[in-house]
Design a protein around this motif. Structure first.
Motif, mmCIF file in Angstrom:
data_model
loop_
_atom_site.group_PDB
_atom_site.id
_atom_site.type_symbol
_atom_site.label_atom_id
_atom_site.label_comp_id
_atom_site.label_asym_id
_atom_site.label_seq_id
_atom_site.Cartn_x
_atom_site.Cartn_y
_atom_site.Cartn_z
ATOM 1 N N TYR A 1 44.793 20.094 -16.781
ATOM 2 C CA TYR A 1 45.675 19.637 -15.713
ATOM 3 C C TYR A 1 46.587 18.548 -16.280
ATOM 4 C CZ TYR A 1 42.116 22.035 -13.022
ATOM 5 O OH TYR A 1 41.234 22.981 -12.546
ATOM 6 N N ALA A 2 47.876 18.844 -16.362
ATOM 7 C CA ALA A 2 48.857 17.897 -16.878
ATOM 8 C C ALA A 2 49.587 17.250 -15.713
ATOM 9 C CB ALA A 2 49.842 18.609 -17.801
ATOM 10 N N ILE A 3 49.295 15.983 -15.483
ATOM 11 C CA ILE A 3 49.945 15.249 -14.390
ATOM 12 C C ILE A 3 51.228 14.677 -14.964
ATOM 13 C CG2 ILE A 3 49.633 13.500 -12.594
ATOM 14 C CD1 ILE A 3 46.606 13.714 -13.067
ATOM 15 N N SER A 4 52.255 15.550 -15.006
ATOM 16 C CA SER A 4 53.457 15.207 -15.775
ATOM 17 C C SER A 4 54.714 15.914 -15.305
ATOM 18 C CB SER A 4 53.230 15.563 -17.255
ATOM 19 O OG SER A 4 53.044 16.961 -17.410
ATOM 20 N N LEU A 5 54.677 16.603 -14.194
ATOM 21 C CA LEU A 5 55.814 17.430 -13.790
ATOM 22 C C LEU A 5 57.072 16.605 -13.572
ATOM 23 C CD1 LEU A 5 57.197 20.025 -12.825
ATOM 24 C CD2 LEU A 5 56.160 19.645 -10.574
ATOM 25 N N ALA A 6 56.998 15.612 -12.722
ATOM 26 C CA ALA A 6 58.144 14.765 -12.396
ATOM 27 C C ALA A 6 57.622 13.544 -11.666
ATOM 28 C CB ALA A 6 59.153 15.523 -11.518
ATOM 29 N N GLY A 7 58.490 12.558 -11.460
ATOM 30 C CA GLY A 7 58.052 11.360 -10.764
ATOM 31 C C GLY A 7 57.164 10.492 -11.645
ATOM 32 N N GLU A 8 56.721 9.360 -11.101
ATOM 33 C CA GLU A 8 55.801 8.471 -11.800
ATOM 34 C C GLU A 8 54.471 8.486 -11.059
ATOM 35 O OE1 GLU A 8 53.471 6.147 -13.740
ATOM 36 O OE2 GLU A 8 55.322 6.990 -14.541
ATOM 37 N N PRO A 9 53.458 9.147 -11.624
ATOM 38 C CA PRO A 9 52.201 9.366 -10.892
ATOM 39 C C PRO A 9 51.470 8.097 -10.472
ATOM 40 C CG PRO A 9 52.012 10.070 -13.187
ATOM 41 C CD PRO A 9 53.451 9.801 -12.940
ATOM 42 N N THR A 10 51.685 6.985 -11.196
ATOM 43 C CA THR A 10 50.978 5.756 -10.814
ATOM 44 C C THR A 10 51.507 5.160 -9.507
ATOM 45 O OG1 THR A 10 52.420 4.423 -12.241
ATOM 46 C CG2 THR A 10 50.323 5.161 -13.174
ATOM 47 N N LEU A 11 52.599 5.698 -8.977
ATOM 48 C CA LEU A 11 53.087 5.265 -7.659
ATOM 49 C C LEU A 11 52.345 5.968 -6.531
ATOM 50 C CD1 LEU A 11 56.952 5.147 -8.316
ATOM 51 C CD2 LEU A 11 55.278 3.300 -8.495
ATOM 52 N N TYR A 12 51.544 6.966 -6.864
ATOM 53 C CA TYR A 12 50.685 7.648 -5.887
ATOM 54 C C TYR A 12 49.420 6.794 -5.711
ATOM 55 C CZ TYR A 12 47.209 11.145 -4.344
ATOM 56 O OH TYR A 12 46.199 11.819 -3.690
ATOM 57 N N PRO A 13 49.102 6.387 -4.489
ATOM 58 C CA PRO A 13 48.054 5.377 -4.285
ATOM 59 C C PRO A 13 46.625 5.826 -4.589
ATOM 60 C CG PRO A 13 48.857 6.185 -2.173
ATOM 61 C CD PRO A 13 49.763 6.755 -3.218
ATOM 62 N N HIS A 14 46.383 7.136 -4.705
ATOM 63 C CA HIS A 14 45.014 7.621 -4.931
ATOM 64 C C HIS A 14 44.847 8.243 -6.314
ATOM 65 C CE1 HIS A 14 44.852 7.033 -0.622
ATOM 66 N NE2 HIS A 14 45.723 8.010 -0.419
ATOM 67 N N LEU A 15 45.682 7.826 -7.275
ATOM 68 C CA LEU A 15 45.676 8.482 -8.586
ATOM 69 C C LEU A 15 44.316 8.400 -9.301
ATOM 70 C CD1 LEU A 15 47.293 10.045 -10.715
ATOM 71 C CD2 LEU A 15 47.978 7.835 -11.686
ATOM 72 N N PRO A 16 43.658 7.242 -9.374
ATOM 73 C CA PRO A 16 42.354 7.212 -10.067
ATOM 74 C C PRO A 16 41.347 8.176 -9.451
ATOM 75 C CG PRO A 16 43.176 4.983 -9.715
ATOM 76 C CD PRO A 16 44.065 5.893 -8.925
ATOM 77 N N GLU A 17 41.326 8.261 -8.126
ATOM 78 C CA GLU A 17 40.400 9.168 -7.446
ATOM 79 C C GLU A 17 40.760 10.633 -7.696
ATOM 80 O OE1 GLU A 17 40.509 5.216 -5.461
ATOM 81 O OE2 GLU A 17 42.056 6.675 -5.992
ATOM 82 N N LEU A 18 42.067 10.925 -7.752
ATOM 83 C CA LEU A 18 42.515 12.289 -8.028
ATOM 84 C C LEU A 18 42.056 12.732 -9.423
ATOM 85 C CD1 LEU A 18 44.224 14.839 -7.464
ATOM 86 C CD2 LEU A 18 46.208 13.597 -8.338
ATOM 87 N N ILE A 19 42.222 11.871 -10.401
ATOM 88 C CA ILE A 19 41.819 12.204 -11.765
ATOM 89 C C ILE A 19 40.303 12.384 -11.841
ATOM 90 C CG2 ILE A 19 41.678 11.308 -14.131
ATOM 91 C CD1 ILE A 19 44.446 10.022 -13.608
ATOM 92 N N ASP A 20 39.562 11.521 -11.181
ATOM 93 C CA ASP A 20 38.098 11.653 -11.176
ATOM 94 C C ASP A 20 37.677 13.001 -10.594
ATOM 95 O OD1 ASP A 20 37.844 9.142 -12.275
ATOM 96 O OD2 ASP A 20 37.336 8.137 -10.387
ATOM 97 N N LEU A 21 38.362 13.416 -9.540
ATOM 98 C CA LEU A 21 38.030 14.689 -8.893
ATOM 99 C C LEU A 21 38.347 15.867 -9.813
ATOM 100 C CD1 LEU A 21 36.833 15.486 -6.145
ATOM 101 C CD2 LEU A 21 39.170 15.777 -5.288
ATOM 102 N N LEU A 22 39.485 15.804 -10.495
ATOM 103 C CA LEU A 22 39.848 16.859 -11.442
ATOM 104 C C LEU A 22 38.872 16.899 -12.616
ATOM 105 C CD1 LEU A 22 43.722 16.403 -11.493
ATOM 106 C CD2 LEU A 22 42.506 18.425 -10.682
ATOM 107 N N ASN A 23 38.422 15.737 -13.060
ATOM 108 C CA ASN A 23 37.466 15.689 -14.162
ATOM 109 C C ASN A 23 36.160 16.396 -13.797
ATOM 110 O OD1 ASN A 23 39.223 14.243 -15.798
ATOM 111 N ND2 ASN A 23 38.357 12.255 -15.255
ATOM 112 N N GLN A 24 35.832 16.383 -12.522
ATOM 113 C CA GLN A 24 34.590 17.011 -12.061
ATOM 114 C C GLN A 24 34.658 18.537 -12.103
ATOM 115 O OE1 GLN A 24 33.517 15.401 -8.187
ATOM 116 N NE2 GLN A 24 33.858 13.299 -8.912
#
Length: 306
Positions: free
Chosen positions: A128-151
């Protein structure tokens, strides 16, 4: 008026192949060129060569199209920036990835170039490449999203402009990329054209790479060189890189594609020989070695040796 503008932006982005996760969100997915080439039996992205990523099993997406940079070299469209936003919960995004990826690649199922095996693999992504467009760190739930994808058992790549160091410290993707667009503040302001001066935050994010908050994670710095704008002072780049703990560094040419063609000319695109020459001038100041190079993408990958 605001709603009409957002609707027009979304229509334009859909024509470009963007698949939106929700009508009120700018979270979007779009398979890249290399995903489609790999699916059809063609070449794979240089990330396959350097990091072992299988391109047709890679999902490219973003949780938000918001960005606080307007980089000259970015192929994304600022002209169609989607400002209306509902921040989806991580589970809402993860649960819809398989459906949207299948929808985006649907036309390839009947292609004579696509084998049944590859088609089935593409529907079971493992990257999963979180890189399409925009700046992902402006999304407020980014750490939780990555943790979920890691699972899910897959790997995650996070690409960031480094302007939100506190958020990045809480993110634990398989590989964390931070873009280094310049060797100094003046060049940064000229090429990144940020909403405000984030140079100190970018330096903080890069200096933190590979240290205690990234224990067990892989880290990388991406340098995109634009001829005549930020392709000077290799020693300056090297000083910033050396002070980080980044495991990898990618030195890459600006590619004259997408909406960047409205801001730059083809003369701004360095040749691979120029990338090679610039990298050689950096190496004496770095504890890195050349891991590999890809002339098609005009990129050289360095790996830390100490």
């Amino acid at each position: 008026m605001h709603s009409v503008q957002c609707d027009q932006s979304k229509k334009a982005l859909r024509r470009m192949g963007y698949q939106f996760f929700h009508p009120d969100s700018s979270a979007a997915l779009k398979p890249c060129l290399w995903c489609k080439r790999s699916l059809s039996g063609g070449d794979q992205c240089y990330k396959n060569q350097f990091y072992g990523i299988t391109s047709h099993r890679c999902v490219q997406f973003t949780p938000t199209l918001r960005c606080n940079h307007t980089c000259l070299f970015c192929w994304r469209s600022f002209e169609h920036e989607y400002t209306g936003e509902k921040d989806l919960l991580p589970q809402e995004i993860v649960s819809r990835i398989p459906f949207l990826q299948k929808k985006a690649l649907g036309g390839y199922k009947v292609s004579p170039k696509v084998t049944k095996e590859k088609w089935e693999e593409a529907l079971q992504p493992d990257q999963y490449a979180i890189s399409l467009a925009g700046e992902p760190t402006l999304y407020p739930h980014l750490p939780e999203l990555i943790d979920l994808l890691n699972q899910t058992g897959g790997t995650t790549f996070l690409v960031s402009n480094g302007t939100m160091p506190d958020v990045l410290k809480r993110c634990h993707p398989y590989q964390k990329y931070i873009s280094l667009t310049a060797p100094d503040r003046e060049t940064y302001l000229r090429i990144a054209r940020p909403r405000e001066d984030y140079w100190d935050q970018v330096l903080e994010s890069i200096s933190c790479l590979g240290h205690e908050t990234d224990a067990g994670d892989r880290t990388a710095i991406r340098v995109t060189l634009v001829r005549g704008i930020n392709d000077q002072d290799p020693e300056g780049y090297a000083r910033i890189i050396q002070e980080s703990g980044a495991q990898f560094v990618e030195v890459k040419a600006y590619m004259h594609v997408g909406y960047s063609q409205r801001r730059l000319t083809i003369k701004h695109m360095p040749l691979h020989d120029e990338i090679e020459h610039f990298t050689k001038r950096m190496l004496p100041h770095l504890s890195y070695r050349v891991l590999g190079e890809n002339t098609l993408s005009r990129v050289i990958c360095l790996e830390r040796v100490s």
